[in-house]
Write an enzyme that holds these catalytic residues in place. Structure first.
Site, mmCIF file in Angstrom:
data_model
loop_
_atom_site.group_PDB
_atom_site.id
_atom_site.type_symbol
_atom_site.label_atom_id
_atom_site.label_comp_id
_atom_site.label_asym_id
_atom_site.label_seq_id
_atom_site.Cartn_x
_atom_site.Cartn_y
_atom_site.Cartn_z
ATOM 1 C CG ASP A 40 3.183 1.487 8.990
ATOM 2 O OD1 ASP A 40 3.422 1.890 8.492
ATOM 3 O OD2 ASP A 40 3.221 2.998 10.141
ATOM 4 N NE ARG A 45 -7.358 4.325 5.704
ATOM 5 C CZ ARG A 45 -6.626 4.729 6.313
ATOM 6 N NH1 ARG A 45 -6.279 5.002 7.653
ATOM 7 N NH2 ARG A 45 -5.363 5.413 5.862
ATOM 8 N NE ARG A 70 0.093 10.710 9.530
ATOM 9 C CZ ARG A 70 -0.210 9.697 9.105
ATOM 10 N NH1 ARG A 70 -1.168 9.679 9.808
ATOM 11 N NH2 ARG A 70 0.163 8.926 7.958
ATOM 12 C CE LYS A 90 -1.457 1.541 3.808
ATOM 13 N NZ LYS A 90 -1.703 2.942 4.581
ATOM 14 C CG ASN A 91 2.182 2.799 3.771
ATOM 15 O OD1 ASN A 91 1.080 2.882 2.930
ATOM 16 N ND2 ASN A 91 2.193 2.470 4.286
ATOM 17 C CB CYS A 97 -5.598 9.582 11.207
ATOM 18 S SG CYS A 97 -4.143 9.522 11.600
HETATM 19 C C1 EPZ Z 1 3.920 7.516 6.433
HETATM 20 O O1 EPZ Z 1 3.218 8.198 6.911
HETATM 21 C C2 EPZ Z 1 3.408 6.414 5.615
HETATM 22 N N1 EPZ Z 1 2.043 6.426 5.039
HETATM 23 C C3 EPZ Z 1 2.940 5.657 7.785
HETATM 24 O O2 EPZ Z 1 2.130 4.897 7.544
HETATM 25 C C4 EPZ Z 1 4.120 5.585 8.593
HETATM 26 O O3 EPZ Z 1 3.451 5.024 9.776
HETATM 27 C C5 EPZ Z 1 5.041 6.350 8.602
HETATM 28 O O4 EPZ Z 1 5.398 6.822 7.415
HETATM 29 C C6 EPZ Z 1 6.129 6.350 9.339
HETATM 30 O O5 EPZ Z 1 6.875 5.420 8.366
HETATM 31 C C7 EPZ Z 1 2.048 6.225 3.743
HETATM 32 O O6 EPZ Z 1 3.381 6.259 3.547
HETATM 33 C C8 EPZ Z 1 1.322 6.746 3.030
HETATM 34 P P1 EPZ Z 1 5.855 10.657 8.075
HETATM 35 P P2 EPZ Z 1 3.695 9.632 6.451
HETATM 36 O O7 EPZ Z 1 5.636 12.292 7.247
HETATM 37 O O8 EPZ Z 1 4.448 10.415 5.644
HETATM 38 C C9 EPZ Z 1 5.907 13.871 12.014
HETATM 39 C C10 EPZ Z 1 0.197 2.977 7.888
HETATM 40 O O9 EPZ Z 1 -0.171 2.415 9.017
HETATM 41 N N2 EPZ Z 1 6.335 15.289 10.701
HETATM 42 O O10 EPZ Z 1 7.282 10.354 7.952
HETATM 43 O O11 EPZ Z 1 2.596 10.979 6.761
HETATM 44 C C11 EPZ Z 1 4.738 13.237 11.669
HETATM 45 O O12 EPZ Z 1 3.777 13.870 12.457
HETATM 46 C C12 EPZ Z 1 0.715 4.653 7.494
HETATM 47 O O13 EPZ Z 1 0.193 2.555 6.643
HETATM 48 C C13 EPZ Z 1 6.000 16.150 10.551
HETATM 49 O O14 EPZ Z 1 6.094 17.030 11.404
HETATM 50 O O15 EPZ Z 1 4.995 9.717 7.974
HETATM 51 C C14 EPZ Z 1 5.584 11.956 12.312
HETATM 52 O O16 EPZ Z 1 4.854 12.673 13.695
HETATM 53 C C15 EPZ Z 1 0.414 4.818 8.739
HETATM 54 N N3 EPZ Z 1 5.632 17.579 9.458
HETATM 55 C C16 EPZ Z 1 6.959 12.186 11.630
HETATM 56 O O17 EPZ Z 1 7.164 13.184 11.266
HETATM 57 C C17 EPZ Z 1 5.923 16.332 8.298
HETATM 58 O O18 EPZ Z 1 5.255 17.731 7.611
HETATM 59 C C18 EPZ Z 1 6.894 10.703 10.421
HETATM 60 O O19 EPZ Z 1 6.232 11.267 9.971
HETATM 61 C C19 EPZ Z 1 5.571 15.476 8.108
HETATM 62 C C20 EPZ Z 1 5.302 14.835 9.209
#
Ligand code: EPZ
Length: 417
Positions: A305, A397, A121, A22-23, A116
């Site tokens: 995850d 999902r 996010r 998915k990711n 969420c």
């Molecule tokens: C991706 O989410 C994945 N989703 C998530 O999987 C996964 O948990 C996450 O990466 C971490 O590996 C997809 O790939 C679709 P991040 P993403 O940006 O990109 C903070 C699942 O269960 N952050 O690496 O949203 C954020 O709040 C999902 O399949 C900021 O502060 O994760 C988090 O605390 C859930 N500002 C941390 O960084 C930003 O602009 C990591 O988020 C972006 C992120």
């Protein structure tokens, strides 16, 4: 609202085929917006988030032919540049269309993802990095209004924090930026490497320079592309843990064991027996489960995850374990439900302490987010009697045919309306 009924406890035995990731699929689908040529994508998982992303692309003007085992995407028709709230709110990865729309059209209006269950996010890292490529943006009424009046211009960008989504958005946007872009402190999850392979197949020029540093040279035309998406390593990790917690004997197929090294090492420490083949992993669960302390971390650390899933396994350990959730600020929503089943888990900030020796009791349960919902299934598989899991739309999902795959290896599980 559909529910799952699970009768435990029994050992899982047999083979489980892992679906596409998915990711990896979500950023690759978003990246397809760059191209006006024909794109064929295979091995996409049949899950709700992929359906939502397809609707989102179609709402932007993509023509998508959905065949049994692949998609044919044609983005050559005139394009809208508006990604609406009603599509992005259920699937935060919708923000990944921002980069390609700006790269291709120089403007975009995309709904803010909104929070969420697991966290707020934010997308500040995405936006600050895009502004380094010449993007001007404002936020109003829950939307990002972004323009690149003179097109995107290559630049050096150092991410202040490792972000999977921000790395993906910038990788895609930089493909059409004039000149060269260097991204540093990137996320390097395998899904990002799969996105890189896809973009380079399309004719983009991306080269990873060192562990978290990548160079992108802007191009202005692309070619027909055919890509098969990598396997879903989180689905694979989930079923490995299912084999461990049910003292089962499972063969997990269609995987690259090298991309599951951290998970395999942890499961061996916990006491599971594991055998590695070329595209297959065999796990034999052990009655005695050892306690461990772990923390989640960006790749190649232990994935956030899989945190809910490994927590269920550690509830069965013979001594106390601790898990630190270092990525998301609220990813312990499953703890309350697990404690209702007889676990003894306490939380202090971002650290959970799991007492161990839990004797799970079947119960009626509530899923809160994608990975928490699958952890409830793991606990139910280990509980004598009938558990009911509500709000399984979270599950749909990201897990393709989960009850079919589990039933095939002996789980007593069925979907009820
Ligand atoms: C991706 O989410 C994945 N989703 C998530 O999987 C996964 O948990 C996450 O990466 C971490 O590996 C997809 O790939 C679709 P991040 P993403 O940006 O990109 C903070 C699942 O269960 N952050 O690496 O949203 C954020 O709040 C999902 O399949 C900021 O502060 O994760 C988090 O605390 C859930 N500002 C941390 O960084 C930003 O602009 C990591 O988020 C972006 C992120």
């Amino acid at each position: 609202m559909q529910k799952l009924e699970v009768f435990g406890a029994n050992k899982l035995k047999g083979k489980i085929k892992i679906s596409g990731s998915k990711n990896a699929s979500l950023p690759i689908l978003a990246a397809s917006l760059l191209s006006n040529k024909k794109i064929k994508l295979k091995n996409l998982p049949k899950v709700k988030d992929i359906e939502t992303m397809i609707f989102l692309l179609q709402s932007l003007g993509s023509r998508i032919l959905i065949k049994k085992n692949h998609l044919i995407i044609d983005n050559s028709r005139q394009f809208k540049k508006f990604a609406s709230y009603n599509l992005v709110k259920t699937m935060r990865a919708g923000i990944l269309v921002l980069g390609p729309l700006l790269a291709k059209f120089g403007s975009a209006k995309v709904s803010l993802p909104g929070g969420c269950a697991i966290g707020t996010r934010p997308i500040d890292i995405h936006l600050k990095a895009l502004s380094k490529l010449g993007v001007k943006y404002s936020i109003s009424n829950g939307y990002v209004n972004a323009i690149a009046p003179n097109g995107l211009k290559g630049n050096k960008i150092n991410f202040p924090k490792i972000s999977v989504g921000a790395t993906e958005n910038l990788l895609i946007a930089a493909c059409f930026a004039k000149g060269t872009t260097i991204l540093s402190n990137c996320a390097i999850e395998p899904e990002i490497k799969d996105l890189t392979i896809f973009l380079n197949k399309m004719g983009c020029k991306i080269k990873w320079l060192s562990k978290r540093k990548v160079k992108i040279i802007g191009v202005d035309n692309l070619k027909n592309t055919d890509h098969s998406v990598m396997f879903d390593r989180i689905e694979a990790g989930t079923y490995l843990i299912a084999g461990a917690i049910t003292e089962g004997n499972l063969n997990i197929l269609n995987v690259n064991p090298k991309l599951l090294k951290t998970e395999i090492d942890i499961l061996k420490k916990v006491g599971a027996k594991i055998r590695i083949f070329q595209n297959e992993i065999k796990i034999i669960g052990n009655k005695k489960i050892n306690n461990i302390n772990l923390k989640t971390a960006p790749w190649p650390g232990f994935p956030t995850d899989l945190q809910a899933q490994i927590m269920v396994l550690l509830c069965k350990a013979n001594k106390k374990s601790k898990i630190k959730e270092e990525i998301f600020e609220n990813r312990f929503m499953h703890v309350g439900e697990l404690n209702r089943m007889g676990a003894k888990i306490s939380i202090n900030g971002n650290e959970a302490t799991i007492e161990g020796n839990a004797n799970f009791k079947a119960a009626e349960l509530m899923a809160t987010d994608l990975r928490a919902s699958v952890s409830l299934i793991l606990a139910a598989l280990n509980s004598k009697g009938k558990s009911i899991i509500n709000r399984i739309y979270h599950l749909d999902r990201g897990y393709e045919n989960i009850e079919k795959k589990l039933k095939k290896v002996g789980a007593k599980i069925k979907r009820i309306n």
